[in-house]
Structure formats: structure tokens, C-alpha cells
Design a protein around this motif. Structure first.
Motif, short mmCIF file in Angstrom:
data_model
loop_
_atom_site.label_atom_id
_atom_site.label_comp_id
_atom_site.label_asym_id
_atom_site.label_seq_id
_atom_site.Cartn_x
_atom_site.Cartn_y
_atom_site.Cartn_z
N VAL A 10 0.88 -1.17 0.00
CA VAL A 10 0.00 0.00 0.00
C VAL A 10 0.91 1.22 0.00
CG1 VAL A 10 -1.77 1.27 1.24
CG2 VAL A 10 -1.79 -1.22 1.28
N LEU A 11 0.77 2.07 -1.01
CA LEU A 11 1.63 3.25 -1.15
C LEU A 11 0.79 4.48 -1.45
CD1 LEU A 11 4.38 1.75 -3.50
CD2 LEU A 11 4.59 2.20 -1.06
N SER A 12 1.30 5.63 -1.06
CA SER A 12 0.70 6.90 -1.41
C SER A 12 1.84 7.83 -1.83
CB SER A 12 -0.03 7.48 -0.20
OG SER A 12 -0.49 8.78 -0.49
N ILE A 35 5.76 6.42 -9.28
CA ILE A 35 5.40 7.33 -8.19
C ILE A 35 6.61 7.53 -7.29
CG2 ILE A 35 2.97 6.66 -8.22
CD1 ILE A 35 3.43 5.22 -5.56
N ALA A 36 6.62 8.66 -6.61
CA ALA A 36 7.64 8.96 -5.63
C ALA A 36 6.98 8.94 -4.25
CB ALA A 36 8.26 10.34 -5.89
N VAL A 37 7.56 8.18 -3.34
CA VAL A 37 7.08 8.14 -1.96
C VAL A 37 8.22 8.59 -1.07
CG1 VAL A 37 5.37 6.33 -2.39
CG2 VAL A 37 7.66 5.69 -1.69
N ASN A 38 7.91 9.39 -0.07
CA ASN A 38 8.96 9.92 0.79
C ASN A 38 9.21 9.03 1.99
OD1 ASN A 38 9.55 12.18 -0.71
ND2 ASN A 38 8.05 13.46 0.33
N THR A 75 0.25 14.12 -10.03
CA THR A 75 -1.00 13.71 -9.40
C THR A 75 -0.70 12.84 -8.19
OG1 THR A 75 -2.10 13.72 -11.54
CG2 THR A 75 -3.19 12.52 -9.78
N LYS A 76 -1.38 13.12 -7.07
CA LYS A 76 -1.21 12.32 -5.87
C LYS A 76 -2.19 11.16 -5.89
CE LYS A 76 -0.59 12.60 -0.95
NZ LYS A 76 0.70 13.03 -0.48
N VAL A 77 -1.66 9.94 -5.68
CA VAL A 77 -2.49 8.74 -5.70
C VAL A 77 -2.16 7.85 -4.51
CG1 VAL A 77 -2.71 8.69 -8.24
CG2 VAL A 77 -0.84 7.45 -7.14
#
Length: 166
Positions: A10-12, A35-38, A75-77
Motif C-alpha cells: 500500500v503506497l501513497s 510514483i515517488a514516496v517519501n 498527481t497524488k495517488v
């Protein structure tokens, strides 16, 4: 002891590039995006900093085709899926990658930050506070309806990013 393993992710994060739609020779639709996740950690001086992780994502089938026009850079997903490891050899060198096979995807914001996407991608938020966000077909409406409460938009996603301690 059972030999059970779980492969769920699960990623955002924010899209790093526009989605790219292709088809296999067998006709299956393939959508790829990143996507980039911090990851928040302390630097050498002891201060917290965000360190990005870049994740390749793949989606298949008719949902991939429907979502392709909405997946644009920035876009944030939020997504859920499973990890898939691939390895191959190119020019005599062994290469590999780990990617997410996406099962579910939800838009957290639109590209311009003003609202949600419309169409098959996500149920659109109401543009006016007095409109319900979803209304069932009249055949499914109860005979006596309670008064509709205004739909409130949630706070900006940026509010939550600062509050997470990790």
C-alpha cells in the motif's frame, strides 16, 4: 508453523511521469507509471528530511485503459498491489527491478489541486456543497428521504504530510 507469505503493498505518493499505455502482442492493455514516496529520516545534522523513493508501477486490462488519461505527472495517488521481481541480461550485464502490480488505485488530488477527476476513474466530489457526491438511480431511492446534508471536501492532502512523524 505454516509456510504462508504475504505479498501486499500500500503506497501513497505523487506520479513522477505521465502514465504510458501500451498493448502486448496478445492484445492485453498495459499501463506503466512511476510514483515517488517519501521516507522521512534524520540527516547528519540531526534534522528531519524527506528522502524520495521512486517506484515503478504497472496496471493491466480495461481499468488501465480507463485510468490512463487521468494519470499525469504530479498527481497524488494511493494504490494497493503486489510486488513483482524481474531479472534479465542486457549487453552481458545482469539487470533486475522490483515493481508494483497495481490492483486498486485512488486519486488523492487532481493535477491542479482543485478537485477530483470525473468519469470512470473516481467518483467526483461535489462542486457545490448542496449537491450529494453520489445519487443512486431513482429505482433504488427510498420512498421517504432524509434531508441531504452538505458534502464537505476533506482538507488538502498537504496538511497530513507535515503531521506524520516518520
Amino acid at each position: 508453523m505454516s509456510n504462508v507469505s504475504i505479498n501486499r503493498v500500500v503506497l501513497s505518493g505523487n506520479l513522477t511521469r505521465d502514465g504510458e499505455l501500451r498493448s502486448t502482442t496478445g492484445g492485453t492493455t498495459v499501463l506503466t507509471f512511476g510514483i515517488a514516496v517519501n521516507d522521512r529520516r534524520r540527516n547528519a545534522s540531526g534534522e528531519w528530511e524527506d528522502v524520495p523513493n521512486f517506484v515503478d508501477c504497472v496496471m493491466f486490462g480495461t481499468r488501465a485503459e480507463a485510468l490512463s488519461r487521468f494519470l499525469t505527472k504530479g498527481t497524488k495517488v494511493a494504490l494497493e498491489g503486489k510486488l513483482r521481481y524481474s531479472s534479465w541480461e542486457r549487453d552481458g550485464q545482469r539487470r533486475s527491478k522490483l515493481e508494483v502490480i497495481v490492483d486498486d488505485l485512488e486519486f488523492m488530488s487532481s493535477r491542479n489541486g482543485q478537485g477530483s477527476y470525473q468519469g470512470g476513474a473516481q467518483q467526483a466530489r461535489s462542486q457545490q456543497a448542496s449537491e450529494p457526491a453520489f445519487s443512486a438511480p431513482s429505482a433504488y431511492q427510498p420512498q421517504q428521504q432524509a434531508p441531504q446534508r452538505p458534502v464537505q471536501a476533506p482538507p488538502s492532502a498537504d496538511v497530513y504530510d507535515e503531521d506524520i512523524p516518520f
